[in-house]
Design an enzyme around this catalytic site. Structure first.
Site, PDB file in Angstrom:
ATOM      1  N   GLY A 197       8.495 -16.593 -30.647  1.00  0.00           N
ATOM      2  CA  GLY A 197       8.924 -16.083 -29.340  1.00  0.00           C
ATOM      3  C   GLY A 197      10.438 -16.196 -29.185  1.00  0.00           C
ATOM      4  O   GLY A 197      11.114 -15.244 -28.766  1.00  0.00           O
ATOM      5  N   HIS A 198      10.981 -17.389 -29.532  1.00  0.00           N
ATOM      6  CA  HIS A 198      12.444 -17.557 -29.461  1.00  0.00           C
ATOM      7  C   HIS A 198      13.144 -16.574 -30.404  1.00  0.00           C
ATOM      8  O   HIS A 198      14.152 -15.961 -30.048  1.00  0.00           O
ATOM      9  CB  HIS A 198      12.840 -18.969 -29.889  1.00  0.00           C
ATOM     10  CG  HIS A 198      12.321 -20.065 -29.029  1.00  0.00           C
ATOM     11  ND1 HIS A 198      11.377 -20.974 -29.455  1.00  0.00           N
ATOM     12  CD2 HIS A 198      12.623 -20.413 -27.750  1.00  0.00           C
ATOM     13  CE1 HIS A 198      11.132 -21.832 -28.499  1.00  0.00           C
ATOM     14  NE2 HIS A 198      11.856 -21.519 -27.446  1.00  0.00           N
TER      15      HIS A 198
ATOM     16  N   LYS B 145       6.772 -15.707 -20.823  1.00  0.00           N
ATOM     17  CA  LYS B 145       5.785 -16.805 -20.820  1.00  0.00           C
ATOM     18  C   LYS B 145       6.069 -17.784 -19.673  1.00  0.00           C
ATOM     19  O   LYS B 145       5.178 -18.262 -19.004  1.00  0.00           O
ATOM     20  CB  LYS B 145       5.829 -17.485 -22.188  1.00  0.00           C
ATOM     21  CG  LYS B 145       5.481 -18.922 -22.259  1.00  0.00           C
ATOM     22  CD  LYS B 145       4.011 -19.135 -22.414  1.00  0.00           C
ATOM     23  CE  LYS B 145       3.653 -20.579 -22.581  1.00  0.00           C
ATOM     24  NZ  LYS B 145       4.607 -21.545 -22.108  1.00  0.00           N
TER      25      LYS B 145
ATOM     26  N   LEU C 232       2.613 -18.366 -27.507  1.00  0.00           N
ATOM     27  CA  LEU C 232       3.380 -19.344 -28.281  1.00  0.00           C
ATOM     28  C   LEU C 232       4.143 -20.262 -27.325  1.00  0.00           C
ATOM     29  O   LEU C 232       4.730 -19.805 -26.350  1.00  0.00           O
ATOM     30  CB  LEU C 232       4.373 -18.645 -29.208  1.00  0.00           C
ATOM     31  CG  LEU C 232       3.798 -17.759 -30.315  1.00  0.00           C
ATOM     32  CD1 LEU C 232       4.895 -17.400 -31.314  1.00  0.00           C
ATOM     33  CD2 LEU C 232       2.635 -18.428 -31.037  1.00  0.00           C
ATOM     34  N   SER C 233       4.092 -21.550 -27.632  1.00  0.00           N
ATOM     35  CA  SER C 233       4.796 -22.546 -26.830  1.00  0.00           C
ATOM     36  C   SER C 233       5.040 -23.764 -27.708  1.00  0.00           C
ATOM     37  O   SER C 233       4.175 -24.120 -28.520  1.00  0.00           O
ATOM     38  CB  SER C 233       3.929 -22.954 -25.629  1.00  0.00           C
ATOM     39  OG  SER C 233       4.417 -24.160 -25.060  1.00  0.00           O
TER      40      SER C 233
END
Ligand code: PAF
Length: 277
Positions: A32-33, A145, A180-181
């Site tokens: 994600g980043h 998110k 995603l996290s």
């Protein structure tokens, strides 16, 4: 890629770029980043990333010490991605002795996440304002998110006339839908499997909305029922709110933000979808 630790170094490095995209992070980077980094490079021609686990957005009972960190891996990924510079300050650089300012963005910071995490958004708004002042990016990139964080940062920039354009990137998901996290790394294999219920519940709301459902109460009930099919999750909140004010909606006229927070053991997961007519 330059790895910078002081504000003075960043001010110097910044001079080389007429346009610069900034991706603020707390590290432990995931796809994600990296998708935000790629977009920042594409749109601005140069990209900077900050890695700073900001203590002021954690309350004493939260997970600051056990927040996942892997600086060597993060720097390797960012180097491979061709980032121009990374700013990884120590806490003393950002919060020197005597630091005492805190930014309160008002009502949008007090509901949902803010109701459960009272100091969180003042910490986010304050550090993001500082990072904007230090790096002075053309655009800054955040992930959908953290939907409420996006609302808070847009409000911060608008109310304080900060000259930066905020860009929100789509949530990146695993194949089974889990957003995603960095916090997913806390989940046991059983909790990881159970956590897919968040996206399933959001999809039920999305499908009902597409089929014409416009009653906020009914959509909240539908999502709650879907979440309850996974008894190991403890629901913190289920929301269908206005995407800008975050006020809970009854009859929905335009878009709505469907969001939720669910705990699996000590790990609290959030997710959301924007319901679009
Ligand atoms: O989303 C995050 O990682 C953080 O809240 C942020 C925006 C970097 C501020 O510390």
């Amino acid at each position: 890629m330059q790895v910078l630790h002081t504000i003075a170094q960043v001010r110097e490095a910044r001079l080389a770029f007429p346009r610069l995209g900034l991706v603020p992070t707390m590290g432990f980077l995931h796809a994600g980043h990296l998708s935000l980094v790629e977009r920042a490079q594409r749109e601005c021609g140069a990209a900077a990333v900050t890695i700073f686990v900001n203590p002021t957005q954690f309350s004493p009972s939260e997970d600051l010490d056990r927040y996942p960190r892997d600086m060597p891996r993060d720097l390797r990924l960012l180097g491979q991605a061709g980032v121009d510079f990374v700013f990884t300050p120590q806490a003393m650089e950002i919060y020197p002795p005597g630091f005492d300012t805190s930014i309160d963005v008002g009502g949008v910071a007090r509901v949902l996440e803010g109701a459960v995490r009272p100091v969180h958004f003042a910490g986010v708004a304050t550090v993001v304002a500082k990072l904007f002042n230090i790096v002075q990016p053309t655009r800054a990139y955040f992930g959908q998110k953290d939907a409420q964080q996006c609302v808070v940062i847009r409000r911060l920039v608008r109310d304080l006339d900060i000259p930066v354009e905020i860009v929100i990137g789509e949530t990146v998901r695993e194949d089974d839908g889990l957003a995603l996290s960095s916090r997913n790394s806390y989940l046991t294999p059983e909790q990881r499997a159970a956590a897919t219920v968040l996206y399933r519940a959001l999809c039920v709301a999305r499908d009902e909305f597409a089929a014409g459902e416009r009653d906020g109460d009914r959509l909240r009930a539908i999502m709650t029922t879907a979440l309850l099919t996974e008894p190991s999750g403890q629901i913190d909140y289920v929301s269908v709110a206005h995407p800008d004010t975050l006020a809970e909606l009854g009859a929905i006229a335009g878009e709505a933000l469907a969001s939720m927070a669910v705990r699996f053991g000590p790990t609290r997961l959030i997710d959301n979808l924007i319901l679009r007519p």
